[in-house]
Write an enzyme that holds these catalytic residues in place. Structure first.
Site, PDB file in Angstrom:
ATOM      1  N   LYS A  22       9.735  -0.170  -4.700  1.00  0.00           N
ATOM      2  CA  LYS A  22       9.703   1.165  -5.317  1.00  0.00           C
ATOM      3  C   LYS A  22      11.090   1.583  -5.831  1.00  0.00           C
ATOM      4  O   LYS A  22      11.215   2.065  -6.952  1.00  0.00           O
ATOM      5  CB  LYS A  22       9.162   2.163  -4.271  1.00  0.00           C
ATOM      6  CG  LYS A  22       9.119   3.608  -4.735  1.00  0.00           C
ATOM      7  CD  LYS A  22       8.114   4.399  -3.929  1.00  0.00           C
ATOM      8  CE  LYS A  22       8.654   4.947  -2.622  1.00  0.00           C
ATOM      9  NZ  LYS A  22       9.588   6.069  -2.798  1.00  0.00           N
ATOM     10  N   SER A  23      12.094   1.405  -5.004  1.00  0.00           N
ATOM     11  CA  SER A  23      13.446   1.828  -5.414  1.00  0.00           C
ATOM     12  C   SER A  23      13.896   1.087  -6.675  1.00  0.00           C
ATOM     13  O   SER A  23      14.451   1.682  -7.601  1.00  0.00           O
ATOM     14  CB  SER A  23      14.456   1.530  -4.305  1.00  0.00           C
ATOM     15  OG  SER A  23      14.308   2.439  -3.261  1.00  0.00           O
ATOM     16  N   ARG A 123      12.774  19.967  -0.317  1.00  0.00           N
ATOM     17  CA  ARG A 123      13.831  19.013   0.049  1.00  0.00           C
ATOM     18  C   ARG A 123      15.167  19.401  -0.580  1.00  0.00           C
ATOM     19  O   ARG A 123      15.207  19.913  -1.694  1.00  0.00           O
ATOM     20  CB  ARG A 123      13.392  17.587  -0.348  1.00  0.00           C
ATOM     21  CG  ARG A 123      12.153  17.181   0.449  1.00  0.00           C
ATOM     22  CD  ARG A 123      11.640  15.834   0.065  1.00  0.00           C
ATOM     23  NE  ARG A 123      12.586  14.782   0.389  1.00  0.00           N
ATOM     24  CZ  ARG A 123      12.423  13.516   0.040  1.00  0.00           C
ATOM     25  NH1 ARG A 123      11.360  13.156  -0.650  1.00  0.00           N
ATOM     26  NH2 ARG A 123      13.320  12.621   0.378  1.00  0.00           N
ATOM     27  N   SER A 164      23.535   8.379   1.122  1.00  0.00           N
ATOM     28  CA  SER A 164      22.282   8.518   0.385  1.00  0.00           C
ATOM     29  C   SER A 164      22.400   7.803  -0.946  1.00  0.00           C
ATOM     30  O   SER A 164      23.247   8.129  -1.778  1.00  0.00           O
ATOM     31  CB  SER A 164      21.986  10.004   0.139  1.00  0.00           C
ATOM     32  OG  SER A 164      21.085  10.140  -0.940  1.00  0.00           O
ATOM     33  N   ASP A 312      13.876   4.031   5.806  1.00  0.00           N
ATOM     34  CA  ASP A 312      12.443   4.183   5.503  1.00  0.00           C
ATOM     35  C   ASP A 312      11.549   3.407   6.477  1.00  0.00           C
ATOM     36  O   ASP A 312      10.337   3.602   6.491  1.00  0.00           O
ATOM     37  CB  ASP A 312      12.154   3.721   4.067  1.00  0.00           C
ATOM     38  CG  ASP A 312      12.788   4.646   3.045  1.00  0.00           C
ATOM     39  OD1 ASP A 312      13.098   5.805   3.388  1.00  0.00           O
ATOM     40  OD2 ASP A 312      12.986   4.215   1.894  1.00  0.00           O
ATOM     41  N   LYS A 339      12.880  14.004   4.863  1.00  0.00           N
ATOM     42  CA  LYS A 339      12.125  13.070   4.022  1.00  0.00           C
ATOM     43  C   LYS A 339      10.835  13.770   3.562  1.00  0.00           C
ATOM     44  O   LYS A 339      10.756  14.985   3.598  1.00  0.00           O
ATOM     45  CB  LYS A 339      11.840  11.783   4.793  1.00  0.00           C
ATOM     46  CG  LYS A 339      13.093  10.976   5.104  1.00  0.00           C
ATOM     47  CD  LYS A 339      13.723  10.429   3.838  1.00  0.00           C
ATOM     48  CE  LYS A 339      15.026   9.706   4.108  1.00  0.00           C
ATOM     49  NZ  LYS A 339      15.741   9.386   2.874  1.00  0.00           N
ATOM     50  N   ARG A 343      10.088  13.479   9.639  1.00  0.00           N
ATOM     51  CA  ARG A 343       9.497  12.267  10.232  1.00  0.00           C
ATOM     52  C   ARG A 343       9.739  12.176  11.740  1.00  0.00           C
ATOM     53  O   ARG A 343       8.979  11.510  12.438  1.00  0.00           O
ATOM     54  CB  ARG A 343      10.016  11.007   9.519  1.00  0.00           C
ATOM     55  CG  ARG A 343       9.395  10.850   8.147  1.00  0.00           C
ATOM     56  CD  ARG A 343       9.814   9.586   7.422  1.00  0.00           C
ATOM     57  NE  ARG A 343       9.091   9.479   6.159  1.00  0.00           N
ATOM     58  CZ  ARG A 343       9.475   8.755   5.114  1.00  0.00           C
ATOM     59  NH1 ARG A 343      10.583   8.053   5.175  1.00  0.00           N
ATOM     60  NH2 ARG A 343       8.751   8.728   4.011  1.00  0.00           N
ATOM     61  N   ARG A 385       4.617   7.001   4.301  1.00  0.00           N
ATOM     62  CA  ARG A 385       5.056   6.012   5.307  1.00  0.00           C
ATOM     63  C   ARG A 385       4.484   6.339   6.683  1.00  0.00           C
ATOM     64  O   ARG A 385       4.220   5.439   7.486  1.00  0.00           O
ATOM     65  CB  ARG A 385       6.575   5.926   5.349  1.00  0.00           C
ATOM     66  CG  ARG A 385       7.177   5.579   3.989  1.00  0.00           C
ATOM     67  CD  ARG A 385       8.348   4.655   4.063  1.00  0.00           C
ATOM     68  NE  ARG A 385       8.980   4.562   2.755  1.00  0.00           N
ATOM     69  CZ  ARG A 385       8.619   3.717   1.790  1.00  0.00           C
ATOM     70  NH1 ARG A 385       7.618   2.868   1.996  1.00  0.00           N
ATOM     71  NH2 ARG A 385       9.247   3.710   0.625  1.00  0.00           N
TER      72      ARG A 385
HETATM   73  C1  S3P Z   1      15.915   5.819  -2.010  1.00  0.00           C
HETATM   74  C2  S3P Z   1      16.905   6.208  -1.143  1.00  0.00           C
HETATM   75  C3  S3P Z   1      16.626   6.727   0.208  1.00  0.00           C
HETATM   76  C4  S3P Z   1      15.221   6.368   0.664  1.00  0.00           C
HETATM   77  C5  S3P Z   1      14.199   6.641  -0.396  1.00  0.00           C
HETATM   78  C6  S3P Z   1      14.497   5.834  -1.648  1.00  0.00           C
HETATM   79  C7  S3P Z   1      16.302   5.334  -3.348  1.00  0.00           C
HETATM   80  O1  S3P Z   1      16.745   8.131   0.194  1.00  0.00           O
HETATM   81  O2  S3P Z   1      14.890   7.053   1.839  1.00  0.00           O
HETATM   82  O3  S3P Z   1      12.914   6.307   0.066  1.00  0.00           O
HETATM   83  O4  S3P Z   1      15.462   4.726  -4.033  1.00  0.00           O
HETATM   84  O5  S3P Z   1      17.456   5.553  -3.734  1.00  0.00           O
HETATM   85  P1  S3P Z   1      18.152   8.886   0.405  1.00  0.00           P
HETATM   86  O6  S3P Z   1      19.023   8.597  -0.750  1.00  0.00           O
HETATM   87  O7  S3P Z   1      17.785  10.347   0.493  1.00  0.00           O
HETATM   88  O8  S3P Z   1      18.687   8.353   1.697  1.00  0.00           O
END
Ligand code: S3P
Length: 427
Positions: A22-23, A123, A164, A312, A339, A343, A385
């Site tokens: 996904k990222s 958020r 982050s 995650d 999140k 969580r 999740r």
């Molecule tokens: C992500 C970064 C993380 C992760 C999220 C996806 C990303 O979040 O928890 O599911 O794709 O850059 P944070 O940047 O808030 O830690």
């Protein structure tokens, strides 16, 4: 509200390929839209979050073809090729879409408003707004909706107080447009997919220890992108296989970027039998096959620098900890509270219903194992999740488990149920 009923199974067996990470999928759409020329992206996630990113760029004039399938053609128009969207931009449930996009919108020649669903509107966005304002951005709002007036940005050197990847990426993307060299330093290393893809697309980017820097103004090249399997989705089957004696599975072509493999390191430390085969690299991202067998686990402490590498996967690791011998302590994980849902609270609520011995801490959980888990009525709290972790819990619990609020699974892993069916051995 949708719900899924689960009965215990014997084990998991077989070989699967997981849908795209996904990222990395978000970044492929974003960077290909900003590149000059046509990009073919294959193996992309079909989750709602990624579809939202594709729709957002379509609304800014990028004619992306194939949305909804796992291959996209993206005719990028260069850094200055986006046009003003006609409507408010809706990021749905996707924090990554909203935060990464903020960095880009801050630098455009137009104004825009971005928002999201009920969860996303709660958020924190100040973490991206603050550094972007330092670069000269004009943004109204600290929670969505954010109203962003595009400005000419200047480079900054910024130290984030949290690790982050979304914040780091927002700053680096704004840095693509800024005059001069933008630099971000984080307290511990978060996922570096943005940096890797920017480098692959020939941006002027360097990474040293905890600092990433980018020189503004250089156009990106359009190059084919093949997305590896999602290690976060893989982790559910890894834990399922570990906890069900006699299991033996192979997960092929999974992304093994070291900033994401905390789950493998932790499960191995807990005693899991996991092997990696066929390690290779594609478009600057490592991937390989993961082989997992049923194993006995022991409790450990999960804290400090590894947390961003496993953020995650902590819900599914908490489930694993209920079956581990001794105490598992998860700390330094306060980020879990902001999140898709809180969580920590959601885990304590659901695992307690299943009979686990779990204690809530401000920045994590303490779990005493091993405990027999029993089925019950559980709630995803609209978090994808959480929903999937609880379904895996249902496979190893006694009696029937009902997980409510399972619609959200499509956010990251719409193919989850059919993938599980392929590995499930019931008798
Ligand atoms: C992500 C970064 C993380 C992760 C999220 C996806 C990303 O979040 O928890 O599911 O794709 O850059 P944070 O940047 O808030 O830690």
């Amino acid at each position: 509200m949708s719900e899924i009923r689960i009965r215990p199974i014997r084990h998991l067996r077989g070989e699967i390929t997981l849908p795209g990470d996904k990222s990395i999928s978000h970044r492929a759409i974003i960077l290909a839209s900003l590149a000059r020329g046509k990009t073919l992206v294959s193996g992309i996630s079909r989750g709602e979050d990624v579809l939202n990113t594709a729709r957002v760029f379509q609304s800014m004039g990028i004619e992306i073809k194939g949305v909804g399938s796992d291959s996209l053609t993206i005719p990028g128009k260069g850094l200055r090729g986006l046009s003003q969207p006609k409507d408010i931009i809706d990021c749905g449930n996707s924090g990554t879409t909203m935060r990464l996009l903020s960095g880009i919108l801050a630098a455009q020649d137009f104004s825009s408003t971005i928002t999201g669903d009920e969860s996303l509107r709660k958020r924190p966005m100040d973490r991206v707004v603050e550094p972007l304002e330092k670069m000269g951005a004009k943004i109204e709002g600290r929670f969505a909706p954010l109203k962003i007036e595009g400005k000419r940005l200047k480079a900054i050197s910024y130290r984030t107080s949290i690790s982050s990847a979304q914040v780091k990426s927002a700053i680096l993307l704004a840095g693509l447009y800024a005059s001069g060299k933008t630099e971000v330093t984080e307290p511990a290393r978060s996922r570096d997919h943005t940096e890797r893809m920017l480098k692959y697309l020939e941006a002027d980017i360097e990474v040293r220890d905890l600092t990433s820097n980018i020189m503004g103004g250089k156009e990106l090249a359009a190059k084919p992108i093949n997305i590896p399997g999602d290690i976060s989705s893989a982790s559910f089957f890894m834990v399922g296989a570990i906890l069900l004696p006699g299991s033996h599975i192979k997960l092929s072509g999974v992304g093994l970027n070291p900033t994401r493999t905390g789950v493998i390191d932790i499960l191995k430390r807990m005693g899991a039998k996991i092997e990696i085969e066929n390690l290779r690299e594609e478009n600057n991202e490592p991937l390989g096959d993961i082989i997992v067998k049923g194993s006995n686990l022991r409790g450990i402490t999960i804290s400090g620098e590894i947390i961003p590498r496993v953020i995650d996967e902590l819900p599914i690791l908490a489930l694993a900890a209920t079956k581990a011998e001794g105490k598992t302590v998860i700390k330094d994980a306060r980020e879990l509270r902001v999140k898709e849902t809180d969580r920590i609270r959601a885990l304590v609520t659901n695992l307690s219903i299943m009979g686990a011995r779990v204690e809530e801490k401000e920045d994590g959980l303490v779990i005493q194992g091993p405990t027999e888990l029993r089925g019950g009525r559980l709630d995803s709290f609209a978090d994808h999740r959480m929903a999937i972790a609880l379904i895996i819990g249902g496979l190893i619990a006694q009696g029937e488990t009902v997980v409510s609020g399972t619609d959200c699974i499509k956010t990251s892993f719409p193919e989850f149920e059919e993938t599980l069916d392929r590995l499930k051995v019931v008798e």
